[in-house]
Scaffold this motif. Structure first.
Motif, PDB file in Angstrom:
ATOM      1  N   PHE A  26     -38.510  18.809  -1.202  1.00 53.30           N
ATOM      2  CA  PHE A  26     -38.982  19.751  -2.214  1.00 53.30           C
ATOM      3  C   PHE A  26     -40.471  19.569  -2.484  1.00 53.30           C
ATOM      4  O   PHE A  26     -41.210  20.553  -2.627  1.00 53.30           O
ATOM      5  N   GLU A  27     -40.946  18.337  -2.522  1.00 58.49           N
ATOM      6  CA  GLU A  27     -42.377  18.122  -2.751  1.00 58.49           C
ATOM      7  C   GLU A  27     -43.206  18.636  -1.579  1.00 58.49           C
ATOM      8  O   GLU A  27     -44.322  19.144  -1.772  1.00 58.49           O
ATOM      9  N   ARG A  28     -42.670  18.537  -0.352  1.00 57.54           N
ATOM     10  CA  ARG A  28     -43.364  19.142   0.790  1.00 57.54           C
ATOM     11  C   ARG A  28     -43.418  20.653   0.636  1.00 57.54           C
ATOM     12  O   ARG A  28     -44.440  21.292   0.928  1.00 57.54           O
ATOM     13  N   ALA A  29     -42.313  21.252   0.171  1.00 55.74           N
ATOM     14  CA  ALA A  29     -42.276  22.701  -0.029  1.00 55.74           C
ATOM     15  C   ALA A  29     -43.288  23.130  -1.089  1.00 55.74           C
ATOM     16  O   ALA A  29     -43.923  24.186  -0.963  1.00 55.74           O
ATOM     17  N   LEU A  30     -43.449  22.347  -2.134  1.00 56.24           N
ATOM     18  CA  LEU A  30     -44.441  22.666  -3.166  1.00 56.24           C
ATOM     19  C   LEU A  30     -45.848  22.710  -2.574  1.00 56.24           C
ATOM     20  O   LEU A  30     -46.645  23.602  -2.905  1.00 56.24           O
ATOM     21  N   ARG A  31     -46.142  21.770  -1.688  1.00 55.74           N
ATOM     22  CA  ARG A  31     -47.466  21.756  -1.058  1.00 55.74           C
ATOM     23  C   ARG A  31     -47.638  22.931  -0.105  1.00 55.74           C
ATOM     24  O   ARG A  31     -48.690  23.588  -0.098  1.00 55.74           O
ATOM     25  N   ARG A  32     -46.618  23.216   0.697  1.00 55.03           N
ATOM     26  CA  ARG A  32     -46.727  24.325   1.654  1.00 55.03           C
ATOM     27  C   ARG A  32     -46.888  25.655   0.940  1.00 55.03           C
ATOM     28  O   ARG A  32     -47.612  26.538   1.414  1.00 55.03           O
ATOM     29  N   ALA A  33     -46.194  25.833  -0.169  1.00 55.63           N
ATOM     30  CA  ALA A  33     -46.262  27.080  -0.911  1.00 55.63           C
ATOM     31  C   ALA A  33     -47.487  27.148  -1.817  1.00 55.63           C
ATOM     32  O   ALA A  33     -47.699  28.154  -2.494  1.00 55.63           O
ATOM     33  N   GLU A  34     -48.293  26.081  -1.832  1.00 60.58           N
ATOM     34  CA  GLU A  34     -49.514  26.016  -2.637  1.00 60.58           C
ATOM     35  C   GLU A  34     -49.231  26.318  -4.105  1.00 60.58           C
ATOM     36  O   GLU A  34     -49.919  27.111  -4.754  1.00 60.58           O
ATOM     37  N   VAL A  35     -48.196  25.685  -4.620  1.00 65.23           N
ATOM     38  CA  VAL A  35     -47.824  25.863  -6.022  1.00 65.23           C
ATOM     39  C   VAL A  35     -48.786  25.059  -6.893  1.00 65.23           C
ATOM     40  O   VAL A  35     -49.026  23.877  -6.631  1.00 65.23           O
ATOM     41  N   PRO A  36     -49.369  25.675  -7.926  1.00 62.54           N
ATOM     42  CA  PRO A  36     -50.315  24.961  -8.798  1.00 62.54           C
ATOM     43  C   PRO A  36     -49.591  24.004  -9.749  1.00 62.54           C
ATOM     44  O   PRO A  36     -49.427  24.272 -10.939  1.00 62.54           O
ATOM     45  N   MET A  37     -49.170  22.875  -9.228  1.00 61.80           N
ATOM     46  CA  MET A  37     -48.353  21.934  -9.987  1.00 61.80           C
ATOM     47  C   MET A  37     -49.174  21.170 -11.019  1.00 61.80           C
ATOM     48  O   MET A  37     -50.327  20.818 -10.790  1.00 61.80           O
ATOM     49  N   ALA A  38     -48.545  20.899 -12.157  1.00 62.70           N
ATOM     50  CA  ALA A  38     -49.093  19.946 -13.121  1.00 62.70           C
ATOM     51  C   ALA A  38     -48.692  18.549 -12.665  1.00 62.70           C
ATOM     52  O   ALA A  38     -47.623  18.360 -12.080  1.00 62.70           O
ATOM     53  N   TYR A  39     -49.572  17.571 -12.909  1.00 59.95           N
ATOM     54  CA  TYR A  39     -49.311  16.199 -12.483  1.00 59.95           C
ATOM     55  C   TYR A  39     -49.292  15.266 -13.686  1.00 59.95           C
ATOM     56  O   TYR A  39     -49.939  15.523 -14.710  1.00 59.95           O
ATOM     57  N   SER A  40     -48.577  14.173 -13.524  1.00 66.60           N
ATOM     58  CA  SER A  40     -48.528  13.162 -14.568  1.00 66.60           C
ATOM     59  C   SER A  40     -49.857  12.416 -14.616  1.00 66.60           C
ATOM     60  O   SER A  40     -50.632  12.416 -13.654  1.00 66.60           O
TER      61      SER A  40
END
Length: 258
Positions: A26-40
């Motif tokens: 799932f974390e790889r998918a987040l990167r591939r989809a260029e999702v603007p994730m919030a980080y801790s």
């Protein structure tokens, strides 16, 4: 910051995927989809992803849930499609809603499971279910990291039913009998899993399938005491979205490219 809640599946061979394996995919998918994730914050920042009550390794599921936090708004359905395209087939992202209510994990209080028992006569399964239902307590044992633990598998079971079936798997056609069990179980501590219920059926009625049961979670959510059903945990978010007025410019922001 926008929060998106996702429902995903574990199908076919991917039911053997561990929770850690899914996290990596799932974390790889987040990167591939260029999702603007919030980080801790801290020395080792990681994406803000909250997983809720993942199914055990080896079981299939149509109802797994997680929540992600974004730094920019995105359209939930478009985001779902991008993530689904980036995931392996079998780990499918099937639903996405914007989180407009609190407490998703608090709404996951029960699960509906299907247990497929190849080689078990449906009549034998019905007798075992009757014996299990009639029992006041059914003690089973499970090995944990702290040793063997004994607990009651009966009290958490809301409903257990048996249905007749024939094997319909195209890769394993057979005329052997097959029983289907439908199980509704509350999420309690210690957790009562489908394999615990199978251990209970063996204890009260000597029901022992010749091959491991094929187990699939069909639903999980809040248990409705009046109807005896497990409700959709994402429904409150959809209802809130339908009644909440949209601020000016929100539509344009939500449809910005992911």
């Amino acid at each position: 910051m926008q929060r998106i809640r996702l429902r995903y599946t574990k199908r076919g061979r991917l039911r053997f995927t561990s929770h850690r394996d899914f996290q990596r995919a799932f974390e790889r998918a987040l990167r591939r989809a260029e999702v603007p994730m919030a980080y801790s914050a801290g020395f080792t920042p990681h994406p803000k992803v909250s997983y809720a009550n993942a199914a055990p390794t080896g079981t299939g599921s149509e109802a797994e849930y997680l929540e992600i936090a974004l730094t920019e708004p995105r359209d939930p359905e478009r985001l779902r499609g991008l993530l689904d395209e980036s995931m392996p087939a079998g780990l499918d992202i099937v639903e996405a809603v914007e989180a407009r209510t609190s407490g998703l994990a608090d709404r996951l209080t029960a699960s509906v499971w299907e247990l497929r028992l190849e080689g078990v006569d449906p009549e034998d399964a019905r007798r075992a279910v009757d014996a299990f239902d009639a029992a006041g307590t059914v003690e089973v044992q499970r090995r944990t990291k702290n040793g063997v633990r004994t607990f009651d598998a009966r009290s958490a079971v809301v409903a257990l039913e048996s249905a007749d079936a024939r094997s319909s798997q195209p890769d394993r056609p057979t005329d052997q009998p097959c029983a289907i069990l439908r199980l509704v179980v509350r999420h309690v501590t210690p957790a009562v899993r489908p394999d615990d219920v199978l251990s209970g059926l063996r204890a009260v009625a000597d029901l022992a399938p010749p091959v491991p049961a094929a187990v699939t979670r069909l639903a999980q959510g809040l248990f409705d005491e009046e109807t005896g059903t497990v409700t959709d945990p994402l429904a409150p978010d959809r209802e809130a979205a339908a009644t909440e007025p949209q601020p000016a410019g929100a539509t344009a922001a939500a449809t910005a490219p992911a």
